[in-house]
Design an enzyme around this catalytic site. Structure first.
Site, PDB file in Angstrom:
ATOM      1  N   LYS A  87       0.835  -1.204   0.000  1.00  0.00           N
ATOM      2  CA  LYS A  87       0.000   0.000   0.000  1.00  0.00           C
ATOM      3  C   LYS A  87       0.878   1.267   0.000  1.00  0.00           C
ATOM      4  CE  LYS A  87      -3.899  -2.397   2.174  1.00  0.00           C
ATOM      5  NZ  LYS A  87      -4.939  -2.352   3.222  1.00  0.00           N
ATOM      6  N   TYR A 140     -12.807  -2.845  -3.431  1.00  0.00           N
ATOM      7  CA  TYR A 140     -13.321  -3.039  -2.074  1.00  0.00           C
ATOM      8  C   TYR A 140     -14.846  -2.939  -2.010  1.00  0.00           C
ATOM      9  CZ  TYR A 140      -8.615  -2.856   0.012  1.00  0.00           C
ATOM     10  OH  TYR A 140      -7.314  -3.117   0.391  1.00  0.00           O
ATOM     11  N   THR A 176      -5.179  -6.848  11.155  1.00  0.00           N
ATOM     12  CA  THR A 176      -5.539  -5.704  10.303  1.00  0.00           C
ATOM     13  C   THR A 176      -5.092  -4.378  10.918  1.00  0.00           C
ATOM     14  OG1 THR A 176      -7.478  -6.913   9.546  1.00  0.00           O
ATOM     15  CG2 THR A 176      -7.500  -4.556   9.146  1.00  0.00           C
ATOM     16  N   ARG A 211       2.473  -5.600   9.238  1.00  0.00           N
ATOM     17  CA  ARG A 211       1.657  -4.440   9.618  1.00  0.00           C
ATOM     18  C   ARG A 211       2.186  -3.763  10.873  1.00  0.00           C
ATOM     19  NH1 ARG A 211      -3.821  -7.426   7.656  1.00  0.00           N
ATOM     20  NH2 ARG A 211      -3.944  -6.429   5.621  1.00  0.00           N
ATOM     21  N   ASN A 248      -2.556   0.183   6.686  1.00  0.00           N
ATOM     22  CA  ASN A 248      -1.943  -0.992   7.326  1.00  0.00           C
ATOM     23  C   ASN A 248      -0.944  -1.708   6.410  1.00  0.00           C
ATOM     24  OD1 ASN A 248      -3.781  -2.033   5.584  1.00  0.00           O
ATOM     25  ND2 ASN A 248      -4.900  -3.266   7.085  1.00  0.00           N
ATOM     26  N   HIS A 269      -1.796  -5.747   1.750  1.00  0.00           N
ATOM     27  CA  HIS A 269      -3.022  -6.543   1.620  1.00  0.00           C
ATOM     28  C   HIS A 269      -2.683  -7.971   1.234  1.00  0.00           C
ATOM     29  CE1 HIS A 269      -7.050  -7.704   0.106  1.00  0.00           C
ATOM     30  NE2 HIS A 269      -6.387  -8.254  -0.894  1.00  0.00           N
ATOM     31  N   GLU A 328      -9.235 -11.363  -7.193  1.00  0.00           N
ATOM     32  CA  GLU A 328      -8.353 -10.205  -7.021  1.00  0.00           C
ATOM     33  C   GLU A 328      -7.173 -10.236  -7.999  1.00  0.00           C
ATOM     34  OE1 GLU A 328      -7.380 -10.139  -2.855  1.00  0.00           O
ATOM     35  OE2 GLU A 328      -9.449  -9.666  -2.272  1.00  0.00           O
TER      36      GLU A 328
HETATM   37  P1  AMP Z   1     -10.122  -6.629   4.340  1.00  0.00           P
HETATM   38  O1  AMP Z   1     -11.190  -6.874   3.309  1.00  0.00           O
HETATM   39  O2  AMP Z   1     -10.459  -7.198   5.682  1.00  0.00           O
HETATM   40  O3  AMP Z   1      -8.736  -6.912   3.852  1.00  0.00           O
HETATM   41  O4  AMP Z   1     -10.162  -5.044   4.593  1.00  0.00           O
HETATM   42  C1  AMP Z   1      -9.775  -4.185   3.595  1.00  0.00           C
HETATM   43  C2  AMP Z   1      -9.059  -3.013   4.131  1.00  0.00           C
HETATM   44  O5  AMP Z   1     -10.028  -2.103   4.675  1.00  0.00           O
HETATM   45  C3  AMP Z   1      -8.104  -3.293   5.276  1.00  0.00           C
HETATM   46  O6  AMP Z   1      -6.872  -3.779   4.857  1.00  0.00           O
HETATM   47  C4  AMP Z   1      -8.018  -1.922   5.884  1.00  0.00           C
HETATM   48  O7  AMP Z   1      -7.170  -1.079   5.111  1.00  0.00           O
HETATM   49  C5  AMP Z   1      -9.446  -1.428   5.777  1.00  0.00           C
HETATM   50  N1  AMP Z   1     -10.236  -1.758   6.987  1.00  0.00           N
HETATM   51  C6  AMP Z   1     -10.743  -2.947   7.314  1.00  0.00           C
HETATM   52  N2  AMP Z   1     -11.412  -2.867   8.497  1.00  0.00           N
HETATM   53  C7  AMP Z   1     -11.339  -1.603   8.925  1.00  0.00           C
HETATM   54  C8  AMP Z   1     -11.827  -0.900  10.058  1.00  0.00           C
HETATM   55  N3  AMP Z   1     -12.552  -1.493  11.002  1.00  0.00           N
HETATM   56  N4  AMP Z   1     -11.548   0.409  10.159  1.00  0.00           N
HETATM   57  C9  AMP Z   1     -10.833   1.029   9.193  1.00  0.00           C
HETATM   58  N5  AMP Z   1     -10.323   0.416   8.087  1.00  0.00           N
HETATM   59  C10 AMP Z   1     -10.569  -0.891   7.947  1.00  0.00           C
END
Ligand code: AMP
Length: 391
Positions: A112, A150, A192, A206, A216, A219, A230
């Site tokens: 990222k 996303y 995460t 991370r 973070n 990915h 993806e």
């Molecule tokens: P994921 O699909 O779980 O990989 O989430 C995608 C991305 O969304 C994560 O890598 C973070 O950058 C962001 N993200 C996920 N959960 C949260 C959260 N609770 N608050 C803020 N950002 C989030």
């Protein structure tokens, strides 16, 4: 499997008898058609053998090879055999599928925006953990592209912050391959939330390179189904995917990390050395250079340096990583050449031991990196890779 040619394979009694079979394709430019071969590899003496599937005859008698390696053979990989770039499109028998298939699990990694400056460290983490980067591309995501990627988070409160962050600068997308790579890569990423990661998993990616929950660092796909979707999103089977490019194609120079360095897993150290020296990497992509393109790229050296044919062979011998280098002010090409050092690593080790070629080169051909010679060619060479060869 192909009656009249190599027999379908019976599980060998000892490792000595092992034989691996793949289906390989080669685009024949003269006939303008794709030819298919049964490709056999014998680890015992590192030899290869090929059968032409359509014409039902032997194409290459069993021959020893210094360059091919089993670890470079997987579905989608490309290898060079006598100036032909072969693409492996399928396993040739059940034995090979069973032995090699499990190592062929794939996932998508994204480095990222905040972690781009650490990409050399990322490559080293991958190498240390036996994870192979098969595709690598730096690109810029528009808010629209982030939203598409996303989609599942559209209704979440953090969606806007996520759009903002992921479109704030270049990212690097990678196709990673290895045994159990989906879970392996996610374990390396850690939780995460980067802050929580620093408490519970301080060595994770991370924890080391991220800031908070949104920012973070990297990915990783969470399942085989996500990985397939993806990977298709970032590396579509045809076309470029409509991403914004990052190359400046002005005030820049070109660096190619040569196939031998990628093969030996030292690309991370080379990239780290480049970044530590204060250069910016404004474009990055992994390429499998075909012979005609290798010849064209090195054309100015033809008839000028004796090494020309071997230089072409080396650059086409496996995946290389092209970099567009910017960011020091002044003549980037000359400054970057200083960091690379004399083209012969032996001489470099005597005269300029801290240069890239002294530290990472083997000989005049396998000298770790190509760098642009003349200031006026910096843009041209960057254009060759990032505008012409890049799809
Ligand atoms: P994921 O699909 O779980 O990989 O989430 C995608 C991305 O969304 C994560 O890598 C973070 O950058 C962001 N993200 C996920 N959960 C949260 C959260 N609770 N608050 C803020 N950002 C989030």
């Amino acid at each position: 499997m192909f009656p009249g040619y190599a027999q379908d394979y019976i599980e060998p009694s000892t490792a000595q008898d092992e034989r691996y079979a793949f289906i390989a394709e080669w685009y024949d430019p003269q006939a303008a058609l794709i030819r298919r071969y049964q490709f056999l590899f014998y680890p015992k003496d590192n030899s290869i053998e090929m059968f032409d599937i359509k014409n039902r005859r032997k194409f290459l008698a069993r021959t020893k090879s210094d360059t091919v390696r089993l670890e470079d053979m997987f579905i989608g990989s490309k290898i060079h055999v006598y100036s032909r770039q072969l693409t492996f499109v399928d396993f040739g028998d059940k034995f090979t599928e069973g032995k090699v298939g499990m190592k062929n699990e794939k996932t998508l990694a994204i480095i990222k925006p905040e972690a781009i400056g650490k990409v050399g460290v990322f490559f080293n983490i991958l190498n240390k953990n036996d994870i192979k980067p098969c595709k690598v591309k730096m690109l810029k995501l528009s808010r629209k592209k982030v939203a598409e990627f996303y989609e599942e988070h559209r209704s979440k409160p953090f969606f806007n912050t996520l759009l903002e962050y992921m479109s704030s600068g270049p990212v690097i997308a990678m196709e990673l391959m290895g045994t159990g790579v989906i879970s392996k890569w996610r374990n390396l990423l850690g939780p995460t939330d980067s802050q929580k990661a620093r408490e519970t998993d301080p060595n994770s990616i991370r924890a080391r390179f991220g800031t908070d929950t949104t920012s973070n660092a990297a990915h990783g796909s969470d399942s085989e189904q996500s990985a397939n979707r993806e990977l298709d999103f970032f590396f579509p089977p045809s076309g470029s995917g409509g991403f914004d490019v990052t190359s400046h194609l002005t005030d820049c120079t070109c660096c190619i990390i040569k196939p031998h360095a990628v093969r030996n897993g030292i690309e991370g150290d080379i990239i780290e050395a480049i970044q530590n020296a204060g250069f910016q990497i404004s474009a990055m992509e992994m390429f499998n250079v075909e012979t005609a393109n290798g010849e064209e790229f090195y054309e100015i050296y033809k008839g000028v340096v004796n090494e020309y044919p071997n230089m072409v062979t080396e650059i086409c011998s496996g995946p290389c990583i092209a970099l567009e280098i910017t960011g020091k002010g002044g003549d980037t090409t000359a400054q970057f050449r200083e960091l690379c050092g004399p083209s012969d690593p032996e001489i470099a080790r005597h005269l300029r031991p801290k240069t890239l070629r002294a530290m990472f080169g083997k000989d005049k051909i396998q000298n770790a990196v190509h760098c642009t010679d003349l200031p006026e060619d910096g843009v041209l060479e960057a254009e060759y890779f990032f505008r012409i060869l890049s799809n």
